[in-house]
Scaffold this motif. Structure first.
Motif, short mmCIF file in Angstrom:
data_model
loop_
_atom_site.label_atom_id
_atom_site.label_comp_id
_atom_site.label_asym_id
_atom_site.label_seq_id
_atom_site.Cartn_x
_atom_site.Cartn_y
_atom_site.Cartn_z
N THR A 64 0.65 -1.23 0.09
CA THR A 64 0.16 0.17 0.00
C THR A 64 0.91 1.27 0.01
OG1 THR A 64 0.10 0.19 2.34
CG2 THR A 64 -1.82 -1.03 1.23
N ASP A 117 -5.28 -5.48 1.81
CA ASP A 117 -4.30 -4.45 0.96
C ASP A 117 -4.45 -4.47 -0.52
OD1 ASP A 117 -2.28 -3.72 3.29
OD2 ASP A 117 -2.64 -5.60 3.49
N PHE A 147 -11.62 1.53 -3.08
CA PHE A 147 -10.20 1.54 -3.25
C PHE A 147 -9.52 2.61 -3.88
CE2 PHE A 147 -12.35 -2.55 -4.39
CZ PHE A 147 -11.78 -3.40 -3.34
N ASN A 187 -5.16 1.13 -0.80
CA ASN A 187 -5.31 -0.26 -1.11
C ASN A 187 -5.70 -0.26 -2.71
OD1 ASN A 187 -7.56 1.18 -1.24
ND2 ASN A 187 -8.83 -0.58 -0.16
#
Length: 370
Positions: free
Chosen positions: A70, A103, A289, A355
């Motif tokens: 990340t 992640d 995300f 992420n």
């Protein structure tokens, strides 16, 4: 009187007049004037108390350690291997749990024209429930090799498990009919009519304990490069405007649509599929995300009905972040290499800190941004 006497009187008279009538009046007193000095002193300023310079807010020291999946700063380096969990993604499995804590989340065709998710966690011990957990698939083995994960799943077919065991990855069947320290069946789901296969959840805090019980090493290789590079601040400032990114997984004339809608307030892309927003079943939060990747790969159906994609070598793809989308190239040279991403000219891609969603889609899949 003789003349001398009159002269004498006149003389005395004149002298008296001179002494009395002709004396000047005293002058008025003037204020004393100080003689000027060579340097005139300035007027005295009011006395001020001495002041300290303004105190600046202390700045946080730059982190020395980073999450390799990340780009987020860490207080200490990661020491434990990552865990990957196979998650159902059909309409009757919704809502999912625990995806926002992952992640990276992969989506890909598995079989019967259904997609499935594989969620990667750098620290699964903080996630109370992950799922619903489904069976292992061929490409989950490939990704486990690439990222050196310990794979958690609900079993698998004979063909898939033979291939999994042959690969040498560390994997754990966490299928159970009751509750254990590493998985449980959600009885509330079951009572509300969910199919049995969509009621199994991983208990994140117990997965490392199960791995150690199975004899797997949980130590992360400190030398492994996970292939991702990160930008400070905004990752993309131009490209195609991408408030919405729509991906149609297309194979054998069938399409499954995944849509990502950019929320400028959070800087994240919110996931929609099956004509409904995705949300976490435990928290109610939208599944979202920072980074959206599409890996386009040659895909076919094998004799057992499983969908297989060629994810060795390199190919075309797309990357969306911060409201823009650009074409990219993906690379994966060997079975144990993770994906790396470059711009069209070969420059390494710097993605946003946060992420990621990575779709592995057939070559004919349509990707649009608007």
């Amino acid at each position: 009187m003789n003349r001398f006497f009159f002269v004498l009187i006149a003389a005395f008279t004149a002298l008296a007049l001179l002494l009395t009538g002709c004396t000047a009046a005293p002058a008025e007193t003037q204020p004393a004037t100080q003689a000027p000095t060579e340097h005139t002193e300035a007027a005295t300023e009011p006395t001020q108390e001495p002041t300290e310079p303004p105190t600046e807010e202390p700045t946080e020291p730059a982190p020395q350690f980073f999450n390799p999946l990340t780009g987020e700063g860490l207080d200490a380096p990661l020491e434990r291997r990552f865990v990957s969990v196979s998650i159902g993604n059909t309409p009757d499995a919704m809502p999912t749990h625990g995806l926002n804590q992952a992640d990276i989340v992969f989506e890909m065709y598995v079989n019967h024209l259904a997609t499935r998710l594989l969620a990667l966690y750098t620290d699964v011990s903080n996630v109370e429930a992950i799922g619903s957990v489904r069976s292992h698939r061929y490409h989950f083995t490939d990704i486990s090799l690439s990222y050196d994960t310990i794979a958690a799943h609900a079993g698998g077919s004979n063909e898939v498990m033979w291939d999994t065991n042959r690969s040498g990855i560390d994997h754990m069947n966490i299928d159970t009919s009751g509750s254990t320290y590493y998985s449980f069946r959600d009885q509330t789901r079951k009572a509300s009519g969910y199919p049995w296969e969509h009621c199994l959840f991983a208990a994140g805090p117990g997965l490392y304990d199960l791995a150690e019980e199975r004899g797997f090493s949980t130590s992360l290789d400190p030398e492994k490069d996970f292939g991702l590079r990160f930008a400070e601040g905004q990752a993309l400032t131009d490209g195609a405007a991408a408030s919405t990114v729509t991906l149609s997984f297309t194979l054998s004339g069938y399409s499954k649509v995944s849509r990502m809608t950019f929320n400028p307030d959070t800087g994240l892309y919110e996931f929609t599929q099956y004509n409904a927003p995705m949300y976490d079943g435990a928290t109610g939060e939208p599944i979202a995300f920072r980074n959206v990747f599409v890996v386009l790969a040659n895909t076919w159906t094998d004799s057992d009905g499983y969908h297989v994609s060629d994810i060795l070598g390199s190919g075309d793809g797309y990357f969306a972040c911060d409201g823009f989308m650009i074409p990219i190239q993906w690379h994966r040279e060997t079975d144990t290499d993770p994906f790396t991403f470059t711009l069209a000219d070969g420059t390494p891609l710097a993605q946003g800190v946060g992420n990621s969603y990575i779709a592995i889609a057939p070559l004919l899949s349509a990707v649009t941004a608007e």
